[in-house]
Design a protein around this motif. Structure first.
Motif, mmCIF file in Angstrom:
data_model
loop_
_atom_site.group_PDB
_atom_site.id
_atom_site.type_symbol
_atom_site.label_atom_id
_atom_site.label_comp_id
_atom_site.label_asym_id
_atom_site.label_seq_id
_atom_site.Cartn_x
_atom_site.Cartn_y
_atom_site.Cartn_z
ATOM 1 N N TYR A 1 0.708 -1.063 -0.183
ATOM 2 C CA TYR A 1 -0.064 -0.027 -0.053
ATOM 3 C C TYR A 1 0.779 1.352 0.137
ATOM 4 C CZ TYR A 1 -4.233 -2.651 0.789
ATOM 5 O OH TYR A 1 -5.036 -3.750 0.705
ATOM 6 N N ALA A 2 1.985 1.332 0.612
ATOM 7 C CA ALA A 2 2.681 2.724 0.840
ATOM 8 C C ALA A 2 3.202 3.075 -0.652
ATOM 9 C CB ALA A 2 3.752 2.449 1.817
ATOM 10 N N PHE A 3 3.902 2.321 -1.158
ATOM 11 C CA PHE A 3 4.374 2.682 -2.452
ATOM 12 C C PHE A 3 4.231 1.773 -3.745
ATOM 13 C CE2 PHE A 3 7.429 0.506 0.256
ATOM 14 C CZ PHE A 3 7.896 -0.504 -0.380
ATOM 15 N N THR A 4 3.053 0.864 -3.539
ATOM 16 C CA THR A 4 2.658 0.378 -4.856
ATOM 17 C C THR A 4 1.227 0.543 -4.870
ATOM 18 O OG1 THR A 4 2.490 -1.868 -3.710
ATOM 19 C CG2 THR A 4 4.508 -1.111 -5.019
ATOM 20 N N GLY A 5 0.732 -0.095 -5.866
ATOM 21 C CA GLY A 5 -0.911 -0.117 -6.087
ATOM 22 C C GLY A 5 -1.454 0.987 -6.514
ATOM 23 N N TRP A 6 -2.647 1.452 -5.861
ATOM 24 C CA TRP A 6 -3.561 2.732 -6.441
ATOM 25 C C TRP A 6 -2.820 4.023 -6.205
ATOM 26 C CZ3 TRP A 6 -5.499 6.581 -3.205
ATOM 27 C CH2 TRP A 6 -5.525 6.234 -2.009
ATOM 28 N N CYS A 7 -2.202 4.329 -5.238
ATOM 29 C CA CYS A 7 -1.586 5.361 -4.953
ATOM 30 C C CYS A 7 -0.531 5.980 -6.188
ATOM 31 C CB CYS A 7 -0.838 5.519 -3.653
ATOM 32 S SG CYS A 7 0.512 4.555 -3.509
ATOM 33 N N MET A 8 0.146 4.814 -6.738
ATOM 34 C CA MET A 8 0.935 5.184 -7.632
ATOM 35 C C MET A 8 0.566 5.818 -8.988
ATOM 36 S SD MET A 8 3.652 4.934 -5.940
ATOM 37 C CE MET A 8 4.831 5.588 -7.064
ATOM 38 N N PHE A 9 -0.873 5.066 -9.369
ATOM 39 C CA PHE A 9 -1.579 5.398 -10.449
ATOM 40 C C PHE A 9 -1.893 6.834 -10.445
ATOM 41 C CE2 PHE A 9 -0.843 0.872 -11.013
ATOM 42 C CZ PHE A 9 -0.894 0.859 -12.403
ATOM 43 N N PHE A 10 -2.410 7.045 -9.296
ATOM 44 C CA PHE A 10 -3.383 8.508 -8.869
ATOM 45 C C PHE A 10 -2.198 9.496 -9.089
ATOM 46 C CE2 PHE A 10 -4.250 11.972 -6.394
ATOM 47 C CZ PHE A 10 -5.836 11.945 -6.635
ATOM 48 N N ILE A 11 -0.845 9.129 -8.449
ATOM 49 C CA ILE A 11 0.183 10.063 -8.488
ATOM 50 C C ILE A 11 0.596 10.544 -9.992
ATOM 51 C CG2 ILE A 11 2.506 10.937 -7.820
ATOM 52 C CD1 ILE A 11 1.893 9.490 -5.257
ATOM 53 N N ASP A 12 1.081 9.235 -10.778
ATOM 54 C CA ASP A 12 1.349 9.513 -11.981
ATOM 55 C C ASP A 12 0.339 10.240 -13.213
ATOM 56 O OD1 ASP A 12 3.899 8.500 -11.564
ATOM 57 O OD2 ASP A 12 3.207 6.369 -11.813
ATOM 58 N N GLY A 13 -1.086 9.719 -12.668
ATOM 59 C CA GLY A 13 -1.931 10.436 -13.556
ATOM 60 C C GLY A 13 -1.939 11.681 -13.470
ATOM 61 N N CYS A 14 -1.980 12.331 -11.980
ATOM 62 C CA CYS A 14 -1.847 13.721 -11.761
ATOM 63 C C CYS A 14 -0.756 14.439 -12.481
ATOM 64 C CB CYS A 14 -2.033 13.835 -10.368
ATOM 65 S SG CYS A 14 -3.418 13.480 -9.694
ATOM 66 N N GLU A 15 0.425 13.657 -12.450
ATOM 67 C CA GLU A 15 1.651 14.455 -13.284
ATOM 68 C C GLU A 15 1.193 14.644 -14.706
ATOM 69 O OE1 GLU A 15 5.797 12.875 -11.386
ATOM 70 O OE2 GLU A 15 4.507 11.248 -12.226
ATOM 71 N N CYS A 16 0.564 13.891 -15.226
ATOM 72 C CA CYS A 16 0.514 13.905 -16.676
ATOM 73 C C CYS A 16 -0.773 15.257 -16.941
ATOM 74 C CB CYS A 16 -0.019 12.891 -17.332
ATOM 75 S SG CYS A 16 0.989 11.407 -17.518
ATOM 76 N N VAL A 17 -1.692 14.955 -16.085
ATOM 77 C CA VAL A 17 -2.751 16.269 -16.054
ATOM 78 C C VAL A 17 -2.145 17.504 -15.688
ATOM 79 C CG1 VAL A 17 -4.848 17.038 -14.907
ATOM 80 C CG2 VAL A 17 -4.623 14.590 -15.508
ATOM 81 N N GLY A 18 -1.263 17.757 -14.886
ATOM 82 C CA GLY A 18 -0.602 19.015 -14.274
ATOM 83 C C GLY A 18 0.232 19.508 -15.283
ATOM 84 N N ILE A 19 0.897 18.932 -16.088
ATOM 85 C CA ILE A 19 1.763 19.410 -17.119
ATOM 86 C C ILE A 19 1.049 19.344 -18.564
ATOM 87 C CG2 ILE A 19 3.764 18.576 -18.737
ATOM 88 C CD1 ILE A 19 4.690 19.733 -15.783
ATOM 89 N N ALA A 20 0.158 18.537 -18.742
ATOM 90 C CA ALA A 20 -0.177 18.566 -20.356
ATOM 91 C C ALA A 20 -1.731 19.336 -20.324
ATOM 92 C CB ALA A 20 -0.576 16.953 -20.588
ATOM 93 N N TRP A 21 -2.371 19.488 -18.988
ATOM 94 C CA TRP A 21 -3.379 20.333 -19.301
ATOM 95 C C TRP A 21 -3.551 21.487 -18.547
ATOM 96 C CZ3 TRP A 21 -7.585 18.859 -22.222
ATOM 97 C CH2 TRP A 21 -7.534 17.677 -22.690
ATOM 98 N N VAL A 22 -2.807 21.464 -17.330
ATOM 99 C CA VAL A 22 -2.812 22.680 -16.713
ATOM 100 C C VAL A 22 -1.579 23.579 -17.123
ATOM 101 C CG1 VAL A 22 -2.901 23.677 -14.296
ATOM 102 C CG2 VAL A 22 -3.867 21.809 -14.610
ATOM 103 N N TYR A 23 -0.473 23.285 -17.069
ATOM 104 C CA TYR A 23 0.704 24.073 -17.440
ATOM 105 C C TYR A 23 0.623 24.194 -19.003
ATOM 106 C CZ TYR A 23 5.578 25.382 -18.181
ATOM 107 O OH TYR A 23 6.612 25.969 -18.538
ATOM 108 N N GLY A 24 0.119 23.039 -19.766
ATOM 109 C CA GLY A 24 0.004 23.100 -20.977
ATOM 110 C C GLY A 24 0.855 22.427 -21.860
ATOM 111 N N PHE A 25 0.453 21.418 -22.797
ATOM 112 C CA PHE A 25 1.515 20.418 -23.464
ATOM 113 C C PHE A 25 2.601 21.428 -24.415
ATOM 114 C CE2 PHE A 25 2.685 18.306 -27.147
ATOM 115 C CZ PHE A 25 3.366 17.309 -26.769
ATOM 116 N N ASP A 26 1.867 22.371 -25.196
ATOM 117 C CA ASP A 26 2.553 22.945 -26.038
ATOM 118 C C ASP A 26 3.697 23.935 -25.398
ATOM 119 O OD1 ASP A 26 1.108 21.983 -28.203
ATOM 120 O OD2 ASP A 26 -0.677 23.551 -28.206
#
Length: 585
Positions: free
Chosen positions: A447-472
């Motif tokens: 639970y601490a560093f595998t499983g659903w928490c890692m997918f949540f963090i990695d998904g937020c990374e993509c959203v933060g850069i590609a959508w909020v900061y802007g991919f272009d």
């Protein structure tokens, strides 16, 4: 780690050569998951068919996230907190990753402590996990050698059954039907762990494991307290030795009788298994686990890069080396397990297992049947030790980088800070070297560093850069670092759509199934299940928590909402560094 230039105590170190960075990342990402997790998952989830979702996730999840994390660190060339400050709304990712690596630093050395105990006993004249003549053995114990001999005798009697040996054969059959426990299993559960009845019964400390854990943390401190320059000399050895040792074990394994049976179990495709969603979830989890994403270590290592380091090339190399190590480890492990199955006249699926069960029960048991078993067991546990050490060095550097980047004045007290944090991790780890410690370890491990928490963090990374900061906008930053490259459309599709959607799907799947945590035949009580999920939540809560805090601050002060939350200017000191670097070239 690599050699670095350090002009003063407050300036961030930098790799002297690009090859140093590549060595460090390969050493960190190629770890225990490659040798004790990938082979079993491949066998369990369809053999060769498992490679299909594995490589799909490697391309759609692993490589894009590795590239994203390295480039974020390289762009700002500060720790993860300053790196994610460029997207203020998602700065909580930095704190989430720091909590993940904190949990990893607590539990990872426990595996190394178990490994040291096995390594020390590998030099015994008689391997303690191969016999039933030890103080911890029970009446149900059956030694590995005796099992092999009994099956060999059984085969001989079946071929030539006479009236005299019918009774002997009947007795053997009766004895085989009795519930027995292998000597290797008893050594692990009783000789090493002396496992208690459950997590609610911690029992006494295992003093030998306490000693080994203390020695390991002293070693980790000595290898990291002077920073990345000092650690370089260690990681060059620990990053290369596992590949050599895996090659030696692989060559020995494929020459054994029965090795082909093990390799067939490992590789034969079972295409119908692809219809099971758990196979795909296992593949995605393995990719993120073995590529070491979501913990901030990749961004930390990238922050020591030259601003124009070709991180795209390095990402491809890291992914290739990681997958090769996993695939080769599968051959090494299952060729040996195939030989063990032949000796015991059973099938490979009966002797295969995952995680600690593979590293500390099945594989040592198989090696004990070979000529010169002490040699092969020592080589195997030295391999595990090296794999774990270089990963631990980088995790320790990541957490200390987080501390020093947020509290720069503490850099002058580097040694003291390292002593404090190494001691803190060691003290918390003591909860896992008691008789009930393995139950606590499994809570962290699942639970601490595998499983659903890692997918949540990695998904937020993509959203933060590609959508909020802007991919272009971010692609322009990439061009400024490594020049114009092909693949903009490809990475745009991955970062904006494919990767975050896949992370979201797997996250929902994990939450939906929510299977109770078990170890052996023990099911954790409700309060322990709650604490396990709390370990996951302790990291991911920082992402929405910090976003809410930032929105509140912006609204309270009446600043421009969108510009304040979407990006933040790069630190002026860093711009000066980049300018001087460009002028110098």
């Amino acid at each position: 780690m690599g050699n670095v230039d350090i002009n003063d105590g407050n300036k961030r170190p930098k790799w002297k050569k690009s090859f140093d960075f590549l060595f460090a990342v390969v050493g960190m990402s190629v770890g225990l998951g490659n040798i004790w997790r990938f082979p079993y998952l491949c066998f369990k989830n369809g053999g060769g068919a498992f490679l299909i979702p594995y490589f799909i996730f490697a391309v759609s999840l692993g490589i894009p996230i590795v590239l994203l994390e390295i480039s974020i660190g390289q762009r700002v060339r500060r720790g993860i907190t300053r790196s994610w400050a460029m997207v203020p709304l998602f700065k909580g990712i930095a704190y989430a990753q720091s909590v993940v690596v904190f949990h990893s630093n607590v539990s990872y050395p426990i595996i190394l402590a178990w490994t040291v105990k096995y390594l020390v006993n590998s030099f015994s004249s008689t391997l303690p996990w191969s016999t039933c003549n030890n103080t911890w053995n029970t009446a149900d114990c059956v030694s590995t050698a005796n099992v092999a001999n009994d099956f060999a005798l059984n085969r001989s009697l079946i071929k030539n059954v006479t009236s005299t040996n019918r009774v002997i054969l009947a007795n053997l059959t009766h004895n085989a039907s009795k519930a027995t426990v292998s000597s290797a299993t008893e050594y692990w559960l009783k000789g090493v762990l002396n496992v208690s009845s459950g997590v609610e019964n911690p029992g006494r400390f295992r003093l030998d494991l306490v000693l080994y854990l203390a020695i390991l943390w002293i070693g980790i401190f000595l290898c990291t307290f002077k920073g990345v320059k000092w650690t370089a000399k260690i990681v060059y050895v620990t990053a290369t030795m596992p590949f050599l040792l895996i090659a030696i074990i692989l060559i020995r394994g494929v020459t054994l009788d029965g090795a082909s049976d093990g390799i067939r179990y490992y590789l034969i495709p079972k295409m119908h298994r692809l219809a099971d969603p758990q196979v795909w979830v296992s593949a995605g989890t393995q990719v993120l686990y073995s590529y070491a994403t979501g913990c901030g270590a990749l961004a930390t290592l990238g922050s020591y890069n030259d601003y124009h380091q070709d991180f795209l090339r390095d990402t491809i190399w890291v992914a290739a080396m990681n997958s090769i190590a996993s695939f080769a480890s599968g051959f090494a492990v299952f060729s040996t397990l195939g030989a063990m199955a032949l000796l015991q006249n059973t099938t490979v699926d009966k002797v295969a297992s995952s995680g600690p069960g593979l590293a500390f029960i099945a594989y040592p048991e198989a090696l004990s049947l070979l000529p010169l078993p002490q040699l092969w067991c020592a080589l195997f546990f030295i391999t595990i030790l090296f794999l774990g050490f270089d990963s631990q060095f980088v995790c320790q550097e990541s957490i200390m980088s987080f501390v020093f980047d947020n509290f720069p004045k503490l850099r002058k007290q580097r040694t003291l800070c390292h002593v404090i944090f190494c001691s803190l991790f060691g003290v918390i780890g003591l909860s896992m070297v008691t008789e009930g410690g393995v139950y606590v370890f499994e809570m962290y491990n699942n639970y601490a560093f595998t499983g659903w928490c890692m997918f949540f963090i990695d998904g937020c990374e993509c959203v933060g850069i590609a959508w909020v900061y802007g991919f272009d906008r971010y692609w322009e930053d990439i061009i400024s670092m490594i020049g114009n490259r092909n693949g903009k459309l490809w990475f745009k599709i991955l970062w904006k759509y494919v990767t975050p959607v896949l992370c979201g799907i797997v996250f929902v799947y994990y939450v939906a199934i929510n299977k109770p945590l078990t170890y052996q035949n023990y099911q954790y009580p409700g309060w322990a299940q709650f604490l396990s999920h709390l370990l996951s939540f302790s990291s991911v809560c920082w992402i929405p928590g910090y976003a809410i805090y930032k929105i509140f601050c912006v609204c309270k002060n009446g600043r421009d909402f969108f510009s304040e939350l979407r990006w933040e200017k790069q630190p002026e000191t860093n711009k000066v560094d980049v300018l001087l670097e460009v002028i110098g070239t």
